[in-house]
Design a protein around this motif. Sequence first.
Motif, mmCIF file in Angstrom:
data_model
loop_
_atom_site.group_PDB
_atom_site.id
_atom_site.type_symbol
_atom_site.label_atom_id
_atom_site.label_comp_id
_atom_site.label_asym_id
_atom_site.label_seq_id
_atom_site.Cartn_x
_atom_site.Cartn_y
_atom_site.Cartn_z
ATOM 1 N N ASP A 154 -4.078 69.911 112.022
ATOM 2 C CA ASP A 154 -5.155 69.663 112.976
ATOM 3 C C ASP A 154 -6.355 68.972 112.323
ATOM 4 O OD1 ASP A 154 -6.332 71.615 111.443
ATOM 5 O OD2 ASP A 154 -6.461 73.113 113.037
ATOM 6 N N GLY A 155 -6.159 68.525 111.090
ATOM 7 C CA GLY A 155 -7.244 67.857 110.373
ATOM 8 C C GLY A 155 -7.975 68.767 109.417
ATOM 9 N N ASP A 156 -8.024 70.045 109.723
ATOM 10 C CA ASP A 156 -8.686 71.022 108.854
ATOM 11 C C ASP A 156 -7.689 71.933 108.142
ATOM 12 O OD1 ASP A 156 -11.256 70.145 109.610
ATOM 13 O OD2 ASP A 156 -11.149 71.360 111.432
ATOM 14 N N ASP A 185 5.254 77.663 119.220
ATOM 15 C CA ASP A 185 5.323 76.576 120.204
ATOM 16 C C ASP A 185 6.662 75.847 120.068
ATOM 17 O OD1 ASP A 185 2.042 75.859 120.907
ATOM 18 O OD2 ASP A 185 2.548 77.100 119.182
ATOM 19 N N LEU A 186 7.292 75.537 121.186
ATOM 20 C CA LEU A 186 8.561 74.824 121.191
ATOM 21 C C LEU A 186 8.388 73.448 121.812
ATOM 22 C CD1 LEU A 186 11.097 77.606 122.289
ATOM 23 C CD2 LEU A 186 10.642 76.753 119.982
ATOM 24 N N LEU A 187 9.219 72.501 121.373
ATOM 25 C CA LEU A 187 9.235 71.164 121.950
ATOM 26 C C LEU A 187 10.344 71.121 123.000
ATOM 27 C CD1 LEU A 187 8.891 69.085 118.652
ATOM 28 C CD2 LEU A 187 7.091 69.657 120.290
ATOM 29 N N VAL A 188 9.958 70.946 124.237
ATOM 30 C CA VAL A 188 10.919 70.928 125.342
ATOM 31 C C VAL A 188 10.936 69.531 125.949
ATOM 32 C CG1 VAL A 188 11.589 71.964 127.542
ATOM 33 C CG2 VAL A 188 10.453 73.358 125.792
ATOM 34 N N ASP A 189 12.129 68.921 126.010
ATOM 35 C CA ASP A 189 12.245 67.589 126.586
ATOM 36 C C ASP A 189 12.079 67.646 128.099
ATOM 37 O OD1 ASP A 189 12.630 66.363 124.127
ATOM 38 O OD2 ASP A 189 14.801 66.656 124.179
ATOM 39 N N LEU A 246 -0.219 77.456 119.261
ATOM 40 C CA LEU A 246 -1.177 76.375 119.058
ATOM 41 C C LEU A 246 -1.770 75.913 120.371
ATOM 42 C CD1 LEU A 246 0.755 74.224 116.424
ATOM 43 C CD2 LEU A 246 -1.051 75.898 116.003
ATOM 44 N N GLY A 247 -0.938 75.853 121.409
ATOM 45 C CA GLY A 247 -1.413 75.400 122.709
ATOM 46 C C GLY A 247 -1.665 73.904 122.728
ATOM 47 N N GLY A 248 -2.452 73.475 123.684
ATOM 48 C CA GLY A 248 -2.720 72.052 123.870
ATOM 49 C C GLY A 248 -1.996 71.533 125.099
ATOM 50 N N GLY A 249 -2.524 70.443 125.668
ATOM 51 C CA GLY A 249 -1.900 69.868 126.852
ATOM 52 C C GLY A 249 -1.904 70.800 128.042
ATOM 53 N N GLY A 250 -2.965 71.555 128.195
ATOM 54 C CA GLY A 250 -3.059 72.485 129.309
ATOM 55 C C GLY A 250 -2.532 73.871 129.010
ATOM 56 N N ILE A 251 -1.954 74.059 127.822
ATOM 57 C CA ILE A 251 -1.443 75.367 127.408
ATOM 58 C C ILE A 251 -2.478 76.032 126.508
ATOM 59 C CG2 ILE A 251 0.389 76.588 126.176
ATOM 60 C CD1 ILE A 251 2.258 74.307 126.906
ATOM 61 N N ALA A 252 -2.795 77.269 126.787
ATOM 62 C CA ALA A 252 -3.851 77.966 126.061
ATOM 63 C C ALA A 252 -3.443 78.287 124.634
ATOM 64 C CB ALA A 252 -4.224 79.260 126.792
ATOM 65 N N ARG A 253 -4.407 78.287 123.731
ATOM 66 C CA ARG A 253 -4.161 78.745 122.367
ATOM 67 C C ARG A 253 -4.187 80.265 122.354
ATOM 68 N NH1 ARG A 253 -7.248 80.653 118.099
ATOM 69 N NH2 ARG A 253 -6.297 80.306 116.042
ATOM 70 N N ILE A 254 -3.240 80.851 121.621
ATOM 71 C CA ILE A 254 -3.219 82.302 121.442
ATOM 72 C C ILE A 254 -3.299 82.573 119.946
ATOM 73 C CG2 ILE A 254 -1.953 84.451 121.817
ATOM 74 C CD1 ILE A 254 -0.554 83.124 124.157
ATOM 75 N N PRO A 255 -4.357 83.188 119.479
ATOM 76 C CA PRO A 255 -4.522 83.422 118.044
ATOM 77 C C PRO A 255 -3.604 84.529 117.544
ATOM 78 C CG PRO A 255 -6.338 84.406 119.237
ATOM 79 C CD PRO A 255 -5.524 83.658 120.251
ATOM 80 N N PRO A 256 -3.444 84.631 116.230
ATOM 81 C CA PRO A 256 -2.648 85.712 115.653
ATOM 82 C C PRO A 256 -3.449 87.008 115.635
ATOM 83 C CG PRO A 256 -3.611 84.408 113.913
ATOM 84 C CD PRO A 256 -3.990 83.736 115.203
ATOM 85 N N PRO A 257 -2.874 88.114 115.158
ATOM 86 C CA PRO A 257 -3.667 89.335 114.984
ATOM 87 C C PRO A 257 -4.879 89.030 114.105
ATOM 88 C CG PRO A 257 -1.337 89.801 114.685
ATOM 89 C CD PRO A 257 -1.456 88.314 114.793
ATOM 90 N N PRO A 258 -6.056 89.498 114.462
ATOM 91 C CA PRO A 258 -7.272 89.167 113.697
ATOM 92 C C PRO A 258 -7.144 89.447 112.207
ATOM 93 C CG PRO A 258 -7.853 90.270 115.751
ATOM 94 C CD PRO A 258 -6.361 90.329 115.649
ATOM 95 N N VAL A 259 -6.422 90.503 111.818
ATOM 96 C CA VAL A 259 -6.333 90.849 110.388
ATOM 97 C C VAL A 259 -5.500 89.837 109.610
ATOM 98 C CG1 VAL A 259 -6.691 93.318 110.727
ATOM 99 C CG2 VAL A 259 -4.360 92.383 110.826
ATOM 100 N N LEU A 260 -4.755 88.971 110.312
ATOM 101 C CA LEU A 260 -3.909 87.985 109.631
ATOM 102 C C LEU A 260 -4.407 86.557 109.808
ATOM 103 C CD1 LEU A 260 -0.295 89.299 110.404
ATOM 104 C CD2 LEU A 260 -1.729 89.760 108.409
ATOM 105 N N GLU A 261 -5.532 86.385 110.476
ATOM 106 C CA GLU A 261 -6.079 85.040 110.711
ATOM 107 C C GLU A 261 -6.241 84.304 109.386
ATOM 108 O OE1 GLU A 261 -6.876 82.092 112.991
ATOM 109 O OE2 GLU A 261 -7.381 83.923 114.110
ATOM 110 N N GLY A 262 -5.646 83.092 109.299
ATOM 111 C CA GLY A 262 -5.757 82.270 108.105
ATOM 112 C C GLY A 262 -4.814 82.645 106.983
ATOM 113 N N SER A 263 -3.945 83.626 107.196
ATOM 114 C CA SER A 263 -3.029 84.058 106.141
ATOM 115 C C SER A 263 -1.676 83.362 106.279
ATOM 116 C CB SER A 263 -2.828 85.576 106.208
ATOM 117 O OG SER A 263 -1.958 85.919 107.274
ATOM 118 N N GLU A 264 -0.806 83.579 105.290
ATOM 119 C CA GLU A 264 0.540 83.021 105.321
ATOM 120 C C GLU A 264 1.507 83.903 106.109
ATOM 121 O OE1 GLU A 264 1.872 82.213 101.375
ATOM 122 O OE2 GLU A 264 0.327 80.702 101.005
ATOM 123 N N GLN A 265 0.986 84.914 106.769
ATOM 124 C CA GLN A 265 1.829 85.805 107.572
ATOM 125 C C GLN A 265 1.804 85.446 109.050
ATOM 126 O OE1 GLN A 265 0.385 89.628 105.153
ATOM 127 N NE2 GLN A 265 1.878 90.167 106.730
#
Length: 294
Positions: free
Chosen positions: A173-175, A155-159, A131-150
Amino acid sequence: MQSILKNPYLPLASSIVAGLLCGLVILGIRSTGQLQHLELSLYDWLLRSRPAAAAGESRITYITISEEDIRRQGRWPISDETLALALRLLLDYKPRAVGVDLYRDIAVPPGHKELAELLPREPRVIMISQLGGGGIARIPPPPVLEGSEQVGFNDLLVDADGITRRALLFQDDGDDVAYAFPLRLALLHLAADGIVPTQDPSEPEWLRLGPTTLKPFTSSDGGYVDADEAGYQILLDFGAAAQPLQAFSLTDLLDGHIEARYLTDRVVLIGVTAESVPDVFQIPLPYGFHSSTQ
């Protein structure tokens, strides 16, 4: 004046007032977050002090990509051709789910067409995105799976002290609502037992799986003070963390050296353990792989 000095309740009242003042001071300091590091360290100690969970039948097998595997392949990252071959071999053993913790937003030839044709046909395979955010780049999934349940985000939450104690299950993300990579795999595994996500009867916005409700994390849970509670987070249960993780190498898989019992009806994860490709995060408890050879 003498009657006041001789009052037997005066020392008790003084102690109560002093105790209340000390408590208010501590609460005031805690509200600033200055005690959070100490409280989280105590929380970690309590987790480590719990009796080890009874070792049950493992539901997860790891296919690791080590330095030796990279040397054997003669390249990094491994090609789409090798990944497609590994997936076909795994799927023949009928696992419940296969999670690939490798980015494939960009083709890694040769074999890209073969992998792109295989992925949409195999709903048991889950690929990662970021997902990225906060200075971390977004990396999309394989194009053939974009928007799928696969697809699941990894992203991990690190204290602030570098330790992961929470997990992000969903992010809206609202959408669209993005699912976490581990959650996608868990849902596939549970679906085979007839367990599907439902709403908690008393809190419809909370996720329920079978008899268990996953209570969302709030900003001041445990030792946290004003922590980021965005998305649907939970505190992780590390009860089984001390149990060794069953693992085999990519070479073991490609050479046919893994018994079916380690793959059939399980969740199988493919990921990197090579030191030259760092992908390590800390948790409050020690953990490790139990590497097996056939």
